[in-house]
Design an enzyme around this catalytic site. Structure first.
Site, mmCIF file in Angstrom:
data_model
loop_
_atom_site.group_PDB
_atom_site.id
_atom_site.type_symbol
_atom_site.label_atom_id
_atom_site.label_comp_id
_atom_site.label_asym_id
_atom_site.label_seq_id
_atom_site.Cartn_x
_atom_site.Cartn_y
_atom_site.Cartn_z
ATOM 1 N N ARG A 1 -3.634 -2.611 9.481
ATOM 2 C CA ARG A 1 -4.494 -1.480 9.068
ATOM 3 C C ARG A 1 -5.087 -1.679 7.674
ATOM 4 O O ARG A 1 -6.156 -1.160 7.365
ATOM 5 C CB ARG A 1 -3.663 -0.175 9.002
ATOM 6 N N LYS B 1 24.707 7.118 3.400
ATOM 7 C CA LYS B 1 24.384 6.105 2.376
ATOM 8 C C LYS B 1 25.050 6.475 1.050
ATOM 9 O O LYS B 1 25.581 5.620 0.336
ATOM 10 C CB LYS B 1 22.867 6.022 2.176
ATOM 11 N N HIS C 1 14.097 12.508 -8.028
ATOM 12 C CA HIS C 1 15.268 13.106 -7.391
ATOM 13 C C HIS C 1 16.200 13.665 -8.475
ATOM 14 O O HIS C 1 16.347 13.070 -9.558
ATOM 15 C CB HIS C 1 16.059 12.057 -6.610
ATOM 16 N N CYS D 1 17.723 5.172 -3.017
ATOM 17 C CA CYS D 1 17.243 5.743 -4.288
ATOM 18 C C CYS D 1 18.242 6.725 -4.913
ATOM 19 O O CYS D 1 18.494 6.687 -6.119
ATOM 20 C CB CYS D 1 15.890 6.416 -4.079
ATOM 21 N N THR E 1 0.823 -1.216 0.000
ATOM 22 C CA THR E 1 0.000 0.000 0.000
ATOM 23 C C THR E 1 0.856 1.265 0.000
ATOM 24 O O THR E 1 0.329 2.365 -0.071
ATOM 25 C CB THR E 1 -0.899 0.037 1.255
ATOM 26 N N GLY F 1 10.061 10.498 -1.844
ATOM 27 C CA GLY F 1 11.065 9.752 -1.084
ATOM 28 C C GLY F 1 10.640 9.574 0.362
ATOM 29 O O GLY F 1 11.169 8.712 1.067
ATOM 30 N N VAL G 1 6.327 2.938 -2.693
ATOM 31 C CA VAL G 1 7.139 2.024 -3.511
ATOM 32 C C VAL G 1 6.344 0.762 -3.855
ATOM 33 O O VAL G 1 6.337 0.312 -5.005
ATOM 34 C CB VAL G 1 8.451 1.644 -2.772
HETATM 35 N N1 NAP Z 1 10.001 6.321 -1.403
HETATM 36 C C1 NAP Z 1 11.170 6.130 -2.034
HETATM 37 O O1 NAP Z 1 11.567 6.875 -2.960
HETATM 38 C C2 NAP Z 1 12.055 4.983 -1.650
HETATM 39 C C3 NAP Z 1 13.132 4.710 -2.466
HETATM 40 C C4 NAP Z 1 13.988 3.655 -2.136
HETATM 41 C C5 NAP Z 1 13.739 2.913 -1.010
HETATM 42 N N2 NAP Z 1 12.671 3.213 -0.231
HETATM 43 C C6 NAP Z 1 12.453 2.380 0.949
HETATM 44 O O2 NAP Z 1 11.284 1.593 0.731
HETATM 45 C C7 NAP Z 1 10.597 1.405 1.970
HETATM 46 C C8 NAP Z 1 9.157 1.892 1.812
HETATM 47 O O3 NAP Z 1 9.148 3.264 1.465
HETATM 48 P P1 NAP Z 1 7.816 4.012 1.005
HETATM 49 O O4 NAP Z 1 8.287 5.344 0.583
HETATM 50 O O5 NAP Z 1 7.040 3.163 0.071
HETATM 51 O O6 NAP Z 1 7.016 4.133 2.404
HETATM 52 P P2 NAP Z 1 5.460 4.297 2.691
HETATM 53 O O7 NAP Z 1 4.750 4.947 1.568
HETATM 54 O O8 NAP Z 1 5.372 4.920 4.033
HETATM 55 O O9 NAP Z 1 4.923 2.797 2.796
HETATM 56 C C9 NAP Z 1 5.239 1.963 3.873
HETATM 57 C C10 NAP Z 1 4.592 0.609 3.652
HETATM 58 O O10 NAP Z 1 5.020 -0.260 4.694
HETATM 59 C C11 NAP Z 1 3.881 -0.979 5.153
HETATM 60 N N3 NAP Z 1 4.078 -1.454 6.508
HETATM 61 C C12 NAP Z 1 4.351 -0.740 7.613
HETATM 62 N N4 NAP Z 1 4.420 -1.550 8.691
HETATM 63 C C13 NAP Z 1 4.196 -2.801 8.235
HETATM 64 C C14 NAP Z 1 4.137 -4.070 8.867
HETATM 65 N N5 NAP Z 1 4.331 -4.224 10.171
HETATM 66 N N6 NAP Z 1 3.892 -5.165 8.089
HETATM 67 C C15 NAP Z 1 3.687 -5.014 6.756
HETATM 68 N N7 NAP Z 1 3.724 -3.843 6.104
HETATM 69 C C16 NAP Z 1 3.982 -2.746 6.850
HETATM 70 C C17 NAP Z 1 2.751 0.013 5.038
HETATM 71 O O11 NAP Z 1 1.542 -0.685 5.068
HETATM 72 P P3 NAP Z 1 0.174 -0.045 5.647
HETATM 73 O O12 NAP Z 1 -0.292 0.953 4.629
HETATM 74 O O13 NAP Z 1 -0.704 -1.226 5.755
HETATM 75 O O14 NAP Z 1 0.493 0.572 6.962
HETATM 76 C C18 NAP Z 1 3.058 0.621 3.675
HETATM 77 O O15 NAP Z 1 2.586 -0.227 2.659
HETATM 78 C C19 NAP Z 1 11.425 2.151 3.021
HETATM 79 O O16 NAP Z 1 12.326 1.249 3.602
HETATM 80 C C20 NAP Z 1 12.175 3.174 2.205
HETATM 81 O O17 NAP Z 1 13.375 3.568 2.822
HETATM 82 C C21 NAP Z 1 11.811 4.211 -0.532
#
Ligand code: NAP
Length: 349
Positions: free
Chosen positions: A38, A220, A249, A133, A10, A164, A13
């Site tokens: 959730r 990083k 970015h 990223c 959800t 991000g 990413v």
């Molecule tokens: N955004 C970027 O550009 C980017 C780039 C490279 C790497 N990343 C990395 O990718 C990861 C996710 O980033 P994001 O930006 O996509 O974050 P995000 O939009 O906040 O999404 C977080 C996700 O994690 C899920 N989650 C949280 N707690 C969980 C649990 N206990 N069990 C299963 N799922 C859980 C959430 O699910 P719910 O909705 O159900 O709470 C949601 O789907 C991070 O580690 C980040 O550092 C992000």
């Protein structure tokens, strides 16, 4: 045909992982979306308009590793640190988007266009790390330059988008921007996803600073390129800045080279590199920008390089401007290209 779990389905990413799988980036038998408690009951197929074979969303506790080939984790370092190794021990290849395992010597840190040999064999630990990223687009631009003229040192300033910061970061930027437009005197308050108000602002601190004043994001950018490029002594100096841009970015990259170059030769080397698009000095504009890159699906899949220039006083000093979609190139696409490469190498499934 693979069975793939998308953990964090959800999130910013995770949703892009589902969209790329829906587009057929790797052949799938079934995709299992995983979220927190959730999100149980959400119908992501309908919400995102997907036609791939999607199972019902489950939590990690409910996820059955039997018959699962791959799990792509995008749920933050805490969740990965707690759950990923257990799944890998059950025989599932884990491709992890978080920072939890990137610097572990037994975990390959992979950008398929740069260090594909790191995936020649299945890692014994069952984990593969997806780099940060900002690192991915940086090393994809640096790699052909290194092959051309050898890297001595890199100074990079990043201009990082709100996506991000995940779904919450995108929402906060939209809400804050509306609030400031409604009331130009509104200052906002420290806190939130970016630590400071981001709308109409710049925040030169991404993650917590260490004893030397380097932030988590900057550490990083210093360490990960060394591991991916196989250059443990490469000097990297980074300043990471969050900017009020929704997606993509950007990076200003200054490179000290071992050999002299011309801007033309660098443009040619970059143009010959698959997955890179060069915005040449002979064209206008001679640079990529976040909004134009994000606007087209095919551009979201590429690393864009422009403003290629060699300092007039030093033909070993090169500068580049690099833009890429952090959610695709910097996360979901790289992770699925890792899966694609593992499948091609014949040790998956
Ligand atoms: N955004 C970027 O550009 C980017 C780039 C490279 C790497 N990343 C990395 O990718 C990861 C996710 O980033 P994001 O930006 O996509 O974050 P995000 O939009 O906040 O999404 C977080 C996700 O994690 C899920 N989650 C949280 N707690 C969980 C649990 N206990 N069990 C299963 N799922 C859980 C959430 O699910 P719910 O909705 O159900 O709470 C949601 O789907 C991070 O580690 C980040 O550092 C992000």
């Amino acid at each position: 045909m693979l069975r793939i779990a998308v953990v964090g389905a959800t999130g910013a990413v995770g949703r892009e992982c589902l969209a790329l799988l829906d587009g057929g980036i790797v052949p799938v038998e079934q995709v299992v979306p995983v979220g927190s408690a959730r999100s149980v009951g959400r119908d992501l197929g309908r919400e995102l308009g997907l036609s791939l074979p999607l199972a019902d969303l489950v939590t990690l506790d409910e996820l059955d590793p039997r018959g699962l080939d791959v799990a792509v984790f995008s749920a933050g370092a805490e969740v990965s640190g707690r759950e990923a190794e257990q799944l890998a021990a059950a025989g599932v290849l884990v491709v992890d988007n978080s920072s939890a395992f990137r610097m572990r010597p037994d975990v390959p840190l992979v950008v398929p266009q740069v260090n594909p040999a790191a995936l020649d064999d299945r890692p014994a630990c069952g984990l593969v790390a997806n780099p940060n990223c900002s690192t991915i687009q940086l090393v994809r631009a640096l790699h052909p330059v290194h092959e051309l003229a050898g890297l001595r040192g890199v100074v990079v300033a990043t201009y990082q988008a709100a996506s991000g910061g995940g779904v919450r970061g995108l929402r906060e930027l939209a809400e804050e921007s509306r609030a400031v437009l409604d009331d130009p005197g509104a200052q906002g308050a420290p806190g939130g996803r970016f630590g400071q108000p981001l709308a109409f602002n710049l925040v030169p601190e991404i993650g917590l600073p260490d004893a030397h004043g380097l932030t988590h994001e900057e550490r990083k950018l210093v360490r990960e390129p060394r591991k991916i490029l196989g250059l443990p002594d490469l000097r990297v100096s980074a300043t990471a800045v969050r900017v009020p841009v929704f997606d993509c970015h950007s990076e200003a990259v200054h490179i000290a080279l071992r050999e002299p170059v011309t801007a033309e030769a660098v443009e040619e080397a970059l143009a010959a590199t698959p997955g890179l698009r060069v915005h040449r000095r002979s064209h206008s504009p001679a640079y990529p920008m976040p909004r134009t890159v994000f606007a087209r699906r095919e551009d979201r899949a590429l690393v864009h390089v422009g403003r290629v220039r060699v300092e007039p006083e030093d033909d070993r000093a090169l500068a580049l401007w690099v833009v890429a979609d952090n959610l695709w190139v910097g996360a979901a696409l790289n992770a699925l290209q890792i899966v694609e490469l593992a499948a091609k190498n014949g040790w998956l499934g």
